[in-house]
Design a protein around this motif. Sequence first.
Motif, PDB file in Angstrom:
ATOM      1  N   ALA A  82     -33.807 -52.966  92.269  1.00  0.00           N
ATOM      2  CA  ALA A  82     -34.962 -53.786  91.888  1.00  0.00           C
ATOM      3  C   ALA A  82     -34.875 -54.186  90.424  1.00  0.00           C
ATOM      4  CB  ALA A  82     -36.247 -53.006  92.161  1.00  0.00           C
ATOM      5  N   LEU A  83     -35.218 -55.455  90.157  1.00  0.00           N
ATOM      6  CA  LEU A  83     -35.106 -56.020  88.809  1.00  0.00           C
ATOM      7  C   LEU A  83     -36.442 -56.492  88.256  1.00  0.00           C
ATOM      8  CD1 LEU A  83     -32.015 -58.327  89.518  1.00  0.00           C
ATOM      9  CD2 LEU A  83     -31.941 -56.106  88.365  1.00  0.00           C
ATOM     10  N   ALA A  84     -37.366 -56.828  89.124  1.00  0.00           N
ATOM     11  CA  ALA A  84     -38.571 -57.554  88.712  1.00  0.00           C
ATOM     12  C   ALA A  84     -39.411 -56.799  87.691  1.00  0.00           C
ATOM     13  CB  ALA A  84     -39.419 -57.891  89.937  1.00  0.00           C
ATOM     14  N   HIS A  85     -39.333 -55.473  87.687  1.00  0.00           N
ATOM     15  CA  HIS A  85     -40.156 -54.673  86.780  1.00  0.00           C
ATOM     16  C   HIS A  85     -39.532 -54.533  85.390  1.00  0.00           C
ATOM     17  CE1 HIS A  85     -37.065 -51.909  88.139  1.00  0.00           C
ATOM     18  NE2 HIS A  85     -37.391 -51.082  87.162  1.00  0.00           N
ATOM     19  N   THR A  86     -38.293 -55.002  85.220  1.00  0.00           N
ATOM     20  CA  THR A  86     -37.591 -54.813  83.951  1.00  0.00           C
ATOM     21  C   THR A  86     -37.912 -55.926  82.954  1.00  0.00           C
ATOM     22  OG1 THR A  86     -35.608 -56.085  84.523  1.00  0.00           O
ATOM     23  CG2 THR A  86     -35.693 -53.789  85.265  1.00  0.00           C
ATOM     24  N   ARG A  87     -37.345 -55.782  81.733  1.00  0.00           N
ATOM     25  CA  ARG A  87     -37.495 -56.803  80.692  1.00  0.00           C
ATOM     26  C   ARG A  87     -36.202 -57.591  80.518  1.00  0.00           C
ATOM     27  NH1 ARG A  87     -40.115 -52.571  76.307  1.00  0.00           N
ATOM     28  NH2 ARG A  87     -41.950 -51.995  77.531  1.00  0.00           N
ATOM     29  N   LEU A  88     -35.399 -57.653  81.547  1.00  0.00           N
ATOM     30  CA  LEU A  88     -34.106 -58.322  81.450  1.00  0.00           C
ATOM     31  C   LEU A  88     -34.247 -59.758  80.949  1.00  0.00           C
ATOM     32  CD1 LEU A  88     -32.162 -57.273  84.689  1.00  0.00           C
ATOM     33  CD2 LEU A  88     -31.446 -56.853  82.330  1.00  0.00           C
ATOM     34  N   THR A  89     -33.414 -60.094  79.965  1.00  0.00           N
ATOM     35  CA  THR A  89     -33.285 -61.480  79.536  1.00  0.00           C
ATOM     36  C   THR A  89     -31.930 -62.049  79.953  1.00  0.00           C
ATOM     37  OG1 THR A  89     -32.418 -60.823  77.363  1.00  0.00           O
ATOM     38  CG2 THR A  89     -34.799 -61.151  77.555  1.00  0.00           C
ATOM     39  N   GLU A  90     -30.977 -61.159  80.274  1.00  0.00           N
ATOM     40  CA  GLU A  90     -29.639 -61.599  80.655  1.00  0.00           C
ATOM     41  C   GLU A  90     -29.111 -60.717  81.788  1.00  0.00           C
ATOM     42  OE1 GLU A  90     -25.190 -62.273  78.636  1.00  0.00           O
ATOM     43  OE2 GLU A  90     -26.936 -61.784  77.399  1.00  0.00           O
ATOM     44  N   LEU A  91     -28.748 -61.358  82.898  1.00  0.00           N
ATOM     45  CA  LEU A  91     -28.167 -60.660  84.041  1.00  0.00           C
ATOM     46  C   LEU A  91     -26.833 -61.311  84.365  1.00  0.00           C
ATOM     47  CD1 LEU A  91     -28.168 -58.686  86.421  1.00  0.00           C
ATOM     48  CD2 LEU A  91     -29.513 -60.364  87.714  1.00  0.00           C
ATOM     49  N   ILE A  92     -25.759 -60.516  84.256  1.00  0.00           N
ATOM     50  CA  ILE A  92     -24.412 -61.004  84.531  1.00  0.00           C
ATOM     51  C   ILE A  92     -23.845 -60.170  85.673  1.00  0.00           C
ATOM     52  CG2 ILE A  92     -22.122 -61.447  83.561  1.00  0.00           C
ATOM     53  CD1 ILE A  92     -23.415 -61.561  80.812  1.00  0.00           C
ATOM     54  N   CYS A  93     -23.567 -60.823  86.781  1.00  0.00           N
ATOM     55  CA  CYS A  93     -23.100 -60.104  87.968  1.00  0.00           C
ATOM     56  C   CYS A  93     -22.081 -60.946  88.725  1.00  0.00           C
ATOM     57  CB  CYS A  93     -24.269 -59.701  88.859  1.00  0.00           C
ATOM     58  SG  CYS A  93     -25.343 -61.062  89.375  1.00  0.00           S
ATOM     59  N   PHE A  94     -21.096 -61.500  88.016  1.00  0.00           N
ATOM     60  CA  PHE A  94     -20.103 -62.354  88.669  1.00  0.00           C
ATOM     61  C   PHE A  94     -18.934 -61.528  89.210  1.00  0.00           C
ATOM     62  CE2 PHE A  94     -18.773 -62.330  84.177  1.00  0.00           C
ATOM     63  CZ  PHE A  94     -17.412 -62.056  84.274  1.00  0.00           C
ATOM     64  N   ASP A  95     -18.173 -62.146  90.125  1.00  0.00           N
ATOM     65  CA  ASP A  95     -16.961 -61.541  90.695  1.00  0.00           C
ATOM     66  C   ASP A  95     -17.249 -60.191  91.353  1.00  0.00           C
ATOM     67  OD1 ASP A  95     -14.274 -61.394  91.367  1.00  0.00           O
ATOM     68  OD2 ASP A  95     -13.673 -60.492  89.473  1.00  0.00           O
ATOM     69  N   CYS A  96     -18.348 -60.132  92.084  1.00  0.00           N
ATOM     70  CA  CYS A  96     -18.651 -58.961  92.919  1.00  0.00           C
ATOM     71  C   CYS A  96     -18.448 -59.418  94.360  1.00  0.00           C
ATOM     72  CB  CYS A  96     -20.089 -58.479  92.687  1.00  0.00           C
ATOM     73  SG  CYS A  96     -20.413 -57.919  91.002  1.00  0.00           S
ATOM     74  N   GLU A  97     -17.266 -59.205  94.887  1.00  0.00           N
ATOM     75  CA  GLU A  97     -16.851 -59.894  96.105  1.00  0.00           C
ATOM     76  C   GLU A  97     -17.653 -59.519  97.343  1.00  0.00           C
ATOM     77  OE1 GLU A  97     -13.028 -57.266  97.595  1.00  0.00           O
ATOM     78  OE2 GLU A  97     -12.696 -58.841  96.108  1.00  0.00           O
ATOM     79  N   ASN A  98     -18.388 -58.411  97.318  1.00  0.00           N
ATOM     80  CA  ASN A  98     -19.215 -58.028  98.466  1.00  0.00           C
ATOM     81  C   ASN A  98     -20.708 -58.168  98.210  1.00  0.00           C
ATOM     82  OD1 ASN A  98     -17.347 -57.167 100.606  1.00  0.00           O
ATOM     83  ND2 ASN A  98     -16.671 -55.663  99.104  1.00  0.00           N
ATOM     84  N   LEU A  99     -21.084 -58.679  97.055  1.00  0.00           N
ATOM     85  CA  LEU A  99     -22.506 -58.834  96.738  1.00  0.00           C
ATOM     86  C   LEU A  99     -23.140 -59.874  97.651  1.00  0.00           C
ATOM     87  CD1 LEU A  99     -24.829 -57.996  94.804  1.00  0.00           C
ATOM     88  CD2 LEU A  99     -24.175 -59.953  93.387  1.00  0.00           C
ATOM     89  N   GLN A 100     -24.158 -59.477  98.380  1.00  0.00           N
ATOM     90  CA  GLN A 100     -24.822 -60.368  99.330  1.00  0.00           C
ATOM     91  C   GLN A 100     -26.240 -60.741  98.907  1.00  0.00           C
ATOM     92  OE1 GLN A 100     -24.615 -58.803 103.355  1.00  0.00           O
ATOM     93  NE2 GLN A 100     -22.631 -57.869 102.956  1.00  0.00           N
TER      94      GLN A 100
END
Length: 222
Positions: A82-100
């Motif tokens: 879960a991400l919605a509760h965080t204060r993230l300003t930058e999310l980098i999640c490239f080249d995750c070949e099984n990420l759905q």
Amino acid sequence: PASLKKLNCSDCTSLLKIPSLPTSLEELLISGCASLKSLPALPPSLKKLICYGCVFIVLPDLPASLDRMNCSGNKNIVSLPALAHTRLTELICFDCENLQEIPALPSSLKILNCHWNPRLEKIPLLPASLTELKCYWCTSLREIPPLPSTLTYLDNDRCSSLTNLPFLPESLKTFYSFQCNNLPSPIKKVFSMMGTRITTTERARLNFYNVFKKVILNSIIW
């Protein structure tokens, strides 16, 4: 030590386990730890998590304090916590070949980089704060959600399953949309007229695309 604020054990290829983390920790850098299978609970003070090139099956729950996360290059991960509760300003999640799946995004997010994820079919609703979206080479991605009025950069090159694009905001300055072969041909023709840098001339073409889509395509092929 209990006072530790930053822990960097990147490229420790034989590292098997990280001990319990102190509550003072603000940065955890563990990229390239190819033997590390899991992480301990993350402290509530953590602001930065960089775990590029790791092989976790799951990530632990994220603290609300988290501002930046890079979990790219993970071949095992199927979904993010879960991400919605965080204060993230930058999310980098490239080249995750099984990420759905990417869960709901926080309202603070400014940068989302999720390119080269071949099994990702959907991007969640984008927050109004977002300025940059990179989703190129997501070959299973079928649609992009409505774009916020703050967006300045969009790259959806080579999204070969993409069948639709939302309206493009006037804030957009850089736009790449090449080799999206499932887009309707009238849209591809409009894009072929547009440069990747949105100048005054391209701005007029961008506005033309929005009008063209609204007036014609909604009733014919949209």
